[in-house]
Design an enzyme around this catalytic site. Structure first.
Site, PDB file in Angstrom:
ATOM      1  N   LYS A   1       9.849  66.727  56.086  1.00 42.21           N
ATOM      2  CA  LYS A   1      10.120  68.072  55.287  1.00 42.21           C
ATOM      3  C   LYS A   1      10.149  69.147  55.099  1.00 42.21           C
ATOM      4  O   LYS A   1      10.672  70.906  55.197  1.00 42.21           O
ATOM      5  CB  LYS A   1      11.609  67.599  54.717  1.00 42.21           C
ATOM      6  CG  LYS A   1      12.970  66.661  54.698  1.00 42.21           C
ATOM      7  CD  LYS A   1      13.738  66.298  54.381  1.00 42.21           C
ATOM      8  CE  LYS A   1      15.314  65.591  54.845  1.00 42.21           C
ATOM      9  NZ  LYS A   1      16.362  65.274  54.414  1.00 42.21           N
TER      10      LYS A   1
ATOM     11  N   ASN B   1      15.339  70.530  57.629  1.00 41.77           N
ATOM     12  CA  ASN B   1      15.910  68.933  58.308  1.00 41.77           C
ATOM     13  C   ASN B   1      16.671  68.950  60.182  1.00 41.77           C
ATOM     14  O   ASN B   1      16.479  67.887  60.000  1.00 41.77           O
ATOM     15  CB  ASN B   1      16.303  68.292  57.253  1.00 41.77           C
ATOM     16  CG  ASN B   1      18.347  68.280  57.494  1.00 41.77           C
ATOM     17  OD1 ASN B   1      18.684  69.631  57.744  1.00 41.77           O
ATOM     18  ND2 ASN B   1      18.964  67.670  57.481  1.00 41.77           N
TER      19      ASN B   1
ATOM     20  N   ASP C   1      21.166  69.453  54.559  1.00 47.17           N
ATOM     21  CA  ASP C   1      21.526  68.271  53.456  1.00 47.17           C
ATOM     22  C   ASP C   1      22.505  68.674  53.097  1.00 47.17           C
ATOM     23  O   ASP C   1      23.873  67.767  52.586  1.00 47.17           O
ATOM     24  CB  ASP C   1      20.498  68.285  52.898  1.00 47.17           C
ATOM     25  CG  ASP C   1      19.201  67.104  53.635  1.00 47.17           C
ATOM     26  OD1 ASP C   1      20.060  66.411  54.571  1.00 47.17           O
ATOM     27  OD2 ASP C   1      17.823  66.838  53.936  1.00 47.17           O
TER      28      ASP C   1
ATOM     29  N   ALA D   1      16.225  64.287  40.372  1.00 45.35           N
ATOM     30  CA  ALA D   1      15.691  65.843  40.380  1.00 45.35           C
ATOM     31  C   ALA D   1      14.326  66.022  42.626  1.00 45.35           C
ATOM     32  O   ALA D   1      13.670  66.400  42.156  1.00 45.35           O
ATOM     33  CB  ALA D   1      14.900  66.107  39.813  1.00 45.35           C
TER      34      ALA D   1
ATOM     35  N   GLY E   1      14.275  65.626  46.967  1.00 47.49           N
ATOM     36  CA  GLY E   1      14.538  66.610  47.334  1.00 47.49           C
ATOM     37  C   GLY E   1      16.232  67.084  47.265  1.00 47.49           C
ATOM     38  O   GLY E   1      16.637  67.283  48.161  1.00 47.49           O
ATOM     39  N   ALA E   2      16.651  66.051  47.577  1.00 50.33           N
ATOM     40  CA  ALA E   2      18.010  65.409  47.964  1.00 50.33           C
ATOM     41  C   ALA E   2      18.614  66.637  46.958  1.00 50.33           C
ATOM     42  O   ALA E   2      19.946  67.437  47.034  1.00 50.33           O
ATOM     43  CB  ALA E   2      18.792  63.923  47.841  1.00 50.33           C
TER      44      ALA E   2
ATOM     45  N   TYR F   1      23.455  54.747  50.528  1.00 46.95           N
ATOM     46  CA  TYR F   1      24.467  53.963  51.430  1.00 46.95           C
ATOM     47  C   TYR F   1      24.381  52.369  51.729  1.00 46.95           C
ATOM     48  O   TYR F   1      24.698  52.659  52.817  1.00 46.95           O
ATOM     49  CB  TYR F   1      25.136  55.407  52.394  1.00 46.95           C
ATOM     50  CG  TYR F   1      23.490  55.293  53.530  1.00 46.95           C
ATOM     51  CD1 TYR F   1      23.124  54.712  54.299  1.00 46.95           C
ATOM     52  CD2 TYR F   1      22.775  56.418  53.095  1.00 46.95           C
ATOM     53  CE1 TYR F   1      21.734  54.511  54.993  1.00 46.95           C
ATOM     54  CE2 TYR F   1      21.372  56.845  53.780  1.00 46.95           C
ATOM     55  CZ  TYR F   1      21.822  56.308  55.188  1.00 46.95           C
ATOM     56  OH  TYR F   1      19.957  56.305  55.812  1.00 46.95           O
TER      57      TYR F   1
HETATM   58  P1  ATR Z   1      14.673  62.371  47.551  1.00 42.52           P
HETATM   59  O1  ATR Z   1      14.368  62.823  48.557  1.00 42.52           O
HETATM   60  O2  ATR Z   1      15.232  61.608  48.397  1.00 42.52           O
HETATM   61  O3  ATR Z   1      15.578  62.829  46.265  1.00 42.52           O
HETATM   62  P2  ATR Z   1      12.069  61.983  45.707  1.00 42.52           P
HETATM   63  O4  ATR Z   1      12.226  62.955  46.040  1.00 42.52           O
HETATM   64  O5  ATR Z   1      11.561  60.715  46.007  1.00 42.52           O
HETATM   65  O6  ATR Z   1      13.130  61.273  47.243  1.00 42.52           O
HETATM   66  O7  ATR Z   1      13.538  61.510  44.799  1.00 42.52           O
HETATM   67  C1  ATR Z   1      14.064  60.360  44.003  1.00 42.52           C
HETATM   68  C2  ATR Z   1      14.585  60.804  43.241  1.00 42.52           C
HETATM   69  O8  ATR Z   1      14.424  58.789  42.304  1.00 42.52           O
HETATM   70  C3  ATR Z   1      13.893  61.223  41.598  1.00 42.52           C
HETATM   71  O9  ATR Z   1      14.756  61.698  40.517  1.00 42.52           O
HETATM   72  C4  ATR Z   1      12.957  59.611  41.361  1.00 42.52           C
HETATM   73  O10 ATR Z   1      12.707  60.454  39.766  1.00 42.52           O
HETATM   74  P3  ATR Z   1      11.662  60.803  39.195  1.00 42.52           P
HETATM   75  O11 ATR Z   1      10.890  62.395  39.075  1.00 42.52           O
HETATM   76  O12 ATR Z   1      11.252  60.202  38.189  1.00 42.52           O
HETATM   77  O13 ATR Z   1      10.114  59.791  40.192  1.00 42.52           O
HETATM   78  C5  ATR Z   1      14.245  58.739  40.667  1.00 42.52           C
HETATM   79  N1  ATR Z   1      14.055  57.961  40.634  1.00 42.52           N
HETATM   80  C6  ATR Z   1      13.246  56.996  41.517  1.00 42.52           C
HETATM   81  N2  ATR Z   1      13.245  55.497  40.463  1.00 42.52           N
HETATM   82  C7  ATR Z   1      13.542  55.555  39.735  1.00 42.52           C
HETATM   83  C8  ATR Z   1      13.439  54.388  38.798  1.00 42.52           C
HETATM   84  N3  ATR Z   1      13.047  53.405  38.325  1.00 42.52           N
HETATM   85  N4  ATR Z   1      14.339  55.497  37.114  1.00 42.52           N
HETATM   86  C9  ATR Z   1      14.577  56.072  37.073  1.00 42.52           C
HETATM   87  N5  ATR Z   1      15.044  57.396  38.558  1.00 42.52           N
HETATM   88  C10 ATR Z   1      13.881  56.950  39.758  1.00 42.52           C
END
Ligand code: ATR
Length: 275
Positions: free
Chosen positions: A68, A89, A105, A132, A134-135, A222
């Site tokens: 992306k 996207n 998105d 925090a 990408g979504a 989902y």
């Molecule tokens: P996306 O683009 O779909 O948002 P991503 O960038 O991998 O995917 O983000 C995943 C989110 O889930 C992040 O906010 C991540 O927190 P970190 O920035 O600390 O990695 C969060 N996340 C994933 N596993 C987690 C966990 N076990 N506890 C808390 N937050 C988690």
């Protein structure tokens, strides 16, 4: 030679993507001669793939992880919202070979929320966001655009939340992950953008006691459709909106641009994708 207009989704991995089901359903429903397929593309092959596909009849693509952000460097024209989000996207291949990049998105998020909670008022109070990644970026842009007065973010890795504040400014406030539940005290909109609660991932453990029953609560996860997070919020009396609709709605602008028909997102669409 005339050939079927083709579109698809690129990513790696890609086999889990629901986009082929969604777009094939729409093609069939509207009687459009066209094709939509999933293509596994590695980082190394990305540029060549983007140059080759238009020659094979492709008129555009959806883009998912991990491409992306990197696709942006190959785009000749980028929408404001994709620039703000820093990721794309949806791609449109122009006849002259140029690539147009958009990010739908945030649009998908907002359209889903408005469909699932028609009385939701973005201006009624702060939004609280867990995560925090990408979504979250796309959702912040959409919420700010809709007039949400304050956006409170909490993320396990705090610097990523701080970076969003640096990018999106004074309307964003960061709360430490260990105090994430405090975001809920006056939040009117509550969103889980983490992967917590997804099948195979860890549970969402932030206590929801402070959640106001007036809040509209949504999850980008989902699978399962009803996450424990949404169930807990519904138990507090909140209106909840599941995450599938965000995926369905984000596909709308691309389908319309490629195939010339604005597709509906309704119960039949949901059923087709879940089948
Ligand atoms: P996306 O683009 O779909 O948002 P991503 O960038 O991998 O995917 O983000 C995943 C989110 O889930 C992040 O906010 C991540 O927190 P970190 O920035 O600390 O990695 C969060 N996340 C994933 N596993 C987690 C966990 N076990 N506890 C808390 N937050 C988690």
């Amino acid at each position: 030679m005339t050939s079927l207009p083709r579109a698809g989704v690129i990513g790696n991995p890609i086999s889990h993507s629901l986009s082929p089901k969604l777009h094939s359903y729409w093609l069939n429903r509207y009687g459009i001669e066209g094709e939509y397929t999933a293509l596994k593309v590695t980082e190394d092959a990305l540029e060549k793939t983007l140059r080759d596909l238009p020659k094979k009849g492709f008129i555009g693509l959806n883009v998912t992880l991990p491409h992306k952000i990197s696709v942006m460097q190959f785009a000749d024209q980028i929408t404001d919202r994709a620039t703000l989000i820093g990721a794309a996207n949806t791609l449109i291949f122009k006849d002259d070979g140029r690539i147009f990049a958009d990010n739908t998105d945030g649009y998908g998020f907002m359209a889903n929320l408005r469909q699932g909670a028609p009385d939701w008022d973005p201006k009624a109070g702060p939004a609280a966001i867990f995560g925090a990644g990408g979504a979250a970026r796309a959702i912040i842009v959409a919420l700010a655009d809709a007039g949400v007065p304050e956006i409170i973010i909490s993320n396990r890795t705090r610097p990523k939340a701080e970076a969003l504040r640096a990018d999106f400014g004074a309307r964003v406030r960061v709360v430490d992950w260990v105090q994430a539940d405090q975001m809920l005290e006056d939040a009117n909109t509550v969103i889980n953008t983490t992967s917590l609660g997804m099948v195979g991932a860890q549970e969402f453990k932030v206590p929801l006691d402070a959640l106001r029953p007036e809040a509209v609560v949504t999850d980008i996860v989902y699978n399962p459709l009803r996450t424990p997070f949404l169930d807990a919020a519904a138990g507090k009396g909140c209106i909840t909106v599941d995450g599938l609709g965000m995926l369905l709605h984000q596909g709308v602008p691309g389908f319309e641009r490629w195939f010339g028909q604005r597709p509906d997102v309704d119960d039949a669409t949901r059923a087709a994708v879940l089948a």
